[in-house]
Design an enzyme around this catalytic site. Structure first.
Site, PDB file in Angstrom:
ATOM      1  N   ALA A 190       3.739  -4.738   0.354  1.00 25.16           N
ATOM      2  CA  ALA A 190       3.644  -3.434  -0.472  1.00 25.16           C
ATOM      3  C   ALA A 190       2.687  -2.701   0.193  1.00 25.16           C
ATOM      4  O   ALA A 190       2.719  -1.497   0.184  1.00 25.16           O
ATOM      5  CB  ALA A 190       3.130  -4.158  -1.832  1.00 25.16           C
ATOM      6  N   TYR A 191       1.541  -2.983   0.795  1.00 28.73           N
ATOM      7  CA  TYR A 191       0.632  -2.134   1.459  1.00 28.73           C
ATOM      8  C   TYR A 191       1.389  -1.388   2.528  1.00 28.73           C
ATOM      9  O   TYR A 191       1.144  -0.351   2.687  1.00 28.73           O
ATOM     10  CB  TYR A 191      -0.604  -3.165   1.986  1.00 28.73           C
ATOM     11  CG  TYR A 191      -1.490  -2.297   2.748  1.00 28.73           C
ATOM     12  CD1 TYR A 191      -2.460  -1.412   2.187  1.00 28.73           C
ATOM     13  CD2 TYR A 191      -1.747  -2.335   4.092  1.00 28.73           C
ATOM     14  CE1 TYR A 191      -3.488  -0.952   2.791  1.00 28.73           C
ATOM     15  CE2 TYR A 191      -2.240  -1.466   4.776  1.00 28.73           C
ATOM     16  CZ  TYR A 191      -3.430  -0.654   4.308  1.00 28.73           C
ATOM     17  OH  TYR A 191      -4.389   0.180   5.145  1.00 28.73           O
TER      18      TYR A 191
END
Length: 132
Positions: free
Chosen positions: A3-4
């Site tokens: 997600a980062y």
């Protein structure tokens, strides 16, 4: 971490799209990677992931002052006054660098922009309706 990484890619998409939309206005916009700055980023992890993060910081991390150098260079350098839509990296000593291959996909970045505009529009309409 996935997600980062996706969020960082989205930031680059937005930067490139905004640079295109602002072309000819005199306003510039660029993306950058300050390097692996030693911070509390790893504090939310546990176990082996935390250990790997700590080792990465220990062997490859840079302090906050050094991490700020790329941002300061891009924001204040006279050489970049008219430079827009570029990517800069601490690993290149603050110089222009290529971003990831997917970040150059114009169709995806335009679609992300359009979807974001639609979501903002929906949110604004919801707030207006709630205020009435």
């Amino acid at each position: 971490m996935k997600a980062y990484g996706q969020s960082k890619l989205a930031q680059i998409y937005f930067t490139y799209e905004l640079a295109d939309r602002l072309r000819g206005t005199g306003v510039t916009v660029n993306a950058l990677h300050p390097g692996m700055v030693v911070s509390s980023f790893n504090s939310g992890t546990r176990g082996i992931v935390h250990l790997i993060g700590e080792l990465c910081y220990f062997f490859g991390g840079i302090d906050v002052e050094k991490g700020a150098q790329t941002t300061l260079y891009v924001a204040t350098s006279p050489e970049l006054v008219r430079v827009s839509g570029k990517y800069f990296s601490q690993s290149k000593q603050g110089k222009e660098a290529p971003s990831s291959k997917p970040s150059y996909d114009v169709a995806i970045r335009r679609r992300l922009w359009e979807v974001s505009e639609a979501l903002i529009d929906q949110s604004e309409r919801s707030h207006v309706a709630l205020a009435k």
